[in-house]
Design an enzyme around this catalytic site. Structure first.
Site, PDB file in Angstrom:
ATOM      1  N   ASP A  58       1.759 -14.477  13.100  1.00 30.16           N
ATOM      2  CA  ASP A  58       0.601 -15.111  12.463  1.00 30.16           C
ATOM      3  C   ASP A  58      -0.345 -13.998  12.013  1.00 30.16           C
ATOM      4  O   ASP A  58      -1.030 -13.376  12.831  1.00 30.16           O
ATOM      5  CB  ASP A  58      -0.090 -16.036  13.473  1.00 30.16           C
ATOM      6  CG  ASP A  58      -1.224 -16.837  12.855  1.00 30.16           C
ATOM      7  OD1 ASP A  58      -1.774 -16.401  11.826  1.00 30.16           O
ATOM      8  OD2 ASP A  58      -1.578 -17.889  13.416  1.00 30.16           O
ATOM      9  N   HIS A 107      -2.288  10.399  -1.092  1.00 30.46           N
ATOM     10  CA  HIS A 107      -2.466   9.130  -1.809  1.00 30.46           C
ATOM     11  C   HIS A 107      -2.261   9.317  -3.311  1.00 30.46           C
ATOM     12  O   HIS A 107      -1.710   8.437  -3.980  1.00 30.46           O
ATOM     13  CB  HIS A 107      -3.848   8.547  -1.523  1.00 30.46           C
ATOM     14  CG  HIS A 107      -3.907   7.746  -0.261  1.00 30.46           C
ATOM     15  ND1 HIS A 107      -3.715   6.386  -0.248  1.00 30.46           N
ATOM     16  CD2 HIS A 107      -4.085   8.123   1.039  1.00 30.46           C
ATOM     17  CE1 HIS A 107      -3.796   5.942   1.004  1.00 30.46           C
ATOM     18  NE2 HIS A 107      -4.020   6.976   1.789  1.00 30.46           N
ATOM     19  N   LYS A 147      -8.740 -15.567  16.623  1.00 28.29           N
ATOM     20  CA  LYS A 147      -8.713 -14.918  15.313  1.00 28.29           C
ATOM     21  C   LYS A 147     -10.037 -14.257  14.958  1.00 28.29           C
ATOM     22  O   LYS A 147     -10.421 -14.180  13.785  1.00 28.29           O
ATOM     23  CB  LYS A 147      -8.249 -15.909  14.242  1.00 28.29           C
ATOM     24  CG  LYS A 147      -6.784 -16.297  14.477  1.00 28.29           C
ATOM     25  CD  LYS A 147      -6.259 -17.372  13.597  1.00 28.29           C
ATOM     26  CE  LYS A 147      -4.793 -17.608  13.984  1.00 28.29           C
ATOM     27  NZ  LYS A 147      -4.234 -18.823  13.431  1.00 28.29           N
ATOM     28  N   GLU A 183       0.838  -1.203   0.000  1.00 31.64           N
ATOM     29  CA  GLU A 183       0.000   0.000   0.000  1.00 31.64           C
ATOM     30  C   GLU A 183       0.867   1.245   0.000  1.00 31.64           C
ATOM     31  O   GLU A 183       1.517   1.569   0.999  1.00 31.64           O
ATOM     32  CB  GLU A 183      -0.920   0.018   1.220  1.00 31.64           C
ATOM     33  CG  GLU A 183      -1.832   1.239   1.249  1.00 31.64           C
ATOM     34  CD  GLU A 183      -2.677   1.345   2.506  1.00 31.64           C
ATOM     35  OE1 GLU A 183      -3.285   2.420   2.708  1.00 31.64           O
ATOM     36  OE2 GLU A 183      -2.721   0.375   3.281  1.00 31.64           O
TER      37      GLU A 183
END
Length: 391
Positions: free
Chosen positions: A293, A384, A219, A89
């Site tokens: 993770d 951006h 999660k 990104e």
């Protein structure tokens, strides 16, 4: 189109040997026409991959940018750090670097680890509610014995407590552990499985049980972990002088504070898992770079922002991350690239997990300040446009 199932080629003797990997690549090239030149190229020795991936074919190469210096005034992390961030990104690394500059000039980010625990949450099923209630009483009376059984399975895990939540004929428990430098999901699973076997031997009237009831919310973001902690609970905070913020970002603290009030209101209305801006951005980029993770971002990105506009116009800002799941040992932290990134932060190996947690939380705070100031100054879209397009 054939209906026959064609399995992925595997070598039962050594599925990580170069020949086994090459067979899979040839299989894919033949069946899909993809060249896989870059997937098949990498510096990781396949011999180190058992325990991290199955049926390997290569590597996913994610660009790593460097943000910093990040000044941390923590109890475990102290000084200036240069933070590796793996991302595709555009503007992300630049934005976090700008936040780090602001807070460096403001004196740094103060970080505090306030809790540390990892859960496995079994459930016990009875014929009626009274049976479940009686087991709860029995578990409280025998917690020391249960602790001995659970801790016998691990060198680093320690059972803190057993939470209880009853609904109908089911007793839900949350076995809370400290897990050393490991994230601890596997450790807690093994320890709790041993404890459950012992409980079932002592209490044969239990009709059924499940090692994980989904009450650990592994999660997944959840309210119980906002309140009770999962992983590391970390607070990052700083006070930014009014003139400093305006000089670097052209944003006024009064407008920043008003935007923060509106964002908190909108987060409440929408049912979001935090009232901040983008904690998942910094956490994900650091997780990929440092061998964490990545699926744990689902819960680790939960965050609570608190801000004050001080009487002199200075801006106090804090972010609390109640379920930051990080490790400096085990899992992907030992792979070569990830090990190097942890070494870059001085966080590789034993005794470093709280230091790493503080650096992650401080990085998140810098990202919140940078994005908040860009929005307040009306520069978010232009940034951006300048840095986030590669077309």
């Amino acid at each position: 189109m054939t209906t026959e199932r064609v399995p992925v080629p595997r070598d039962r003797e050594n599925d990580y040997a170069p020949a086994a990997i090459e067979r899979r690549l040839a299989f894919l090239r033949e069946r899909t026409g993809a060249g896989l030149e870059h997937v098949a190229s990498g510096s990781i020795d396949p011999a180190v991959l058992p325990g991290n991936v199955e049926s390997p074919i290569g590597v996913a190469q994610v660009p790593i940018g460097l943000a910093g210096p990040l000044r941390v005034n923590g109890e475990h992390a102290q000084g200036d750090f240069y933070v590796p961030m793996a991302t595709t990104e555009g503007t992300l690394v630049a934005s976090y670097s700008r936040g780090m500059r602001i807070l460096h000039e403001a004196g740094g980010v103060t970080t505090t680890v306030t809790d540390d625990r990892m859960q496995r949450a079994p459930s016990f099923v009875f014929d009626d509610a009274r049976g479940a209630r009686e087991l709860g009483v029995w578990i409280r009376e025998h917690e020391d014995e249960i602790r001995q059984v659970a801790e016998a399975t691990t060198r680093s895990g320690k059972l803190i407590e057993i939470e209880q939540y009853q609904a109908g004929p089911i007793l839900f428990c949350r076995f809370d552990y400290t897990t050393g430098d490991a994230a601890g999901q596997n450790l807690t699973g093994k320890a709790t499985e041993a404890a459950c076997r012992w409980i079932l031997e002592q209490r044969p009237e239990i009709r059924d049980h499940f090692l994980e009831s989904n009450f650990a919310t592994d999660k997944k973001a959840s309210q119980i972990n906002v309140l009770r902690t999962r992983g590391k609970r970390v607070v990052a905070e700083a006070t930014i002088p009014r003139d400093l913020l305006e000089r670097i970002t052209r944003a006024r603290t009064e407008r920043m504070y008003r935007a923060r009030q509106i964002a908190t209101f909108a987060g409440l209305m929408s049912g979001a898992n935090n009232n901040g801006s983008h904690s998942a951005n910094g956490i994900t980029a650091m997780f990929i770079a440092c061998g964490q993770d990545v699926a744990n971002v689902a819960e680790s990105s939960t965050a609570m922002v608190y801000a004050e506009l001080r009487e002199d116009g200075d801006y106090y800002f804090s972010i609390t991350i109640p379920s930051l799941i990080v490790a400096t040992y085990g899992g992907g932290t030992g792979l070569p690239t990830q090990q190097e990134c942890l070494e870059l932060l001085g966080c590789a190996g034993a005794g470093k997990v709280h230091k790493f947690a503080e650096i992650v939380a401080a990085t998140v705070l810098c990202g919140e300040i940078s994005l908040g100031s860009a929005l307040s100054a009306g520069e978010w879209v232009s940034a951006h446009d300048q840095l986030g397009r590669n077309r």
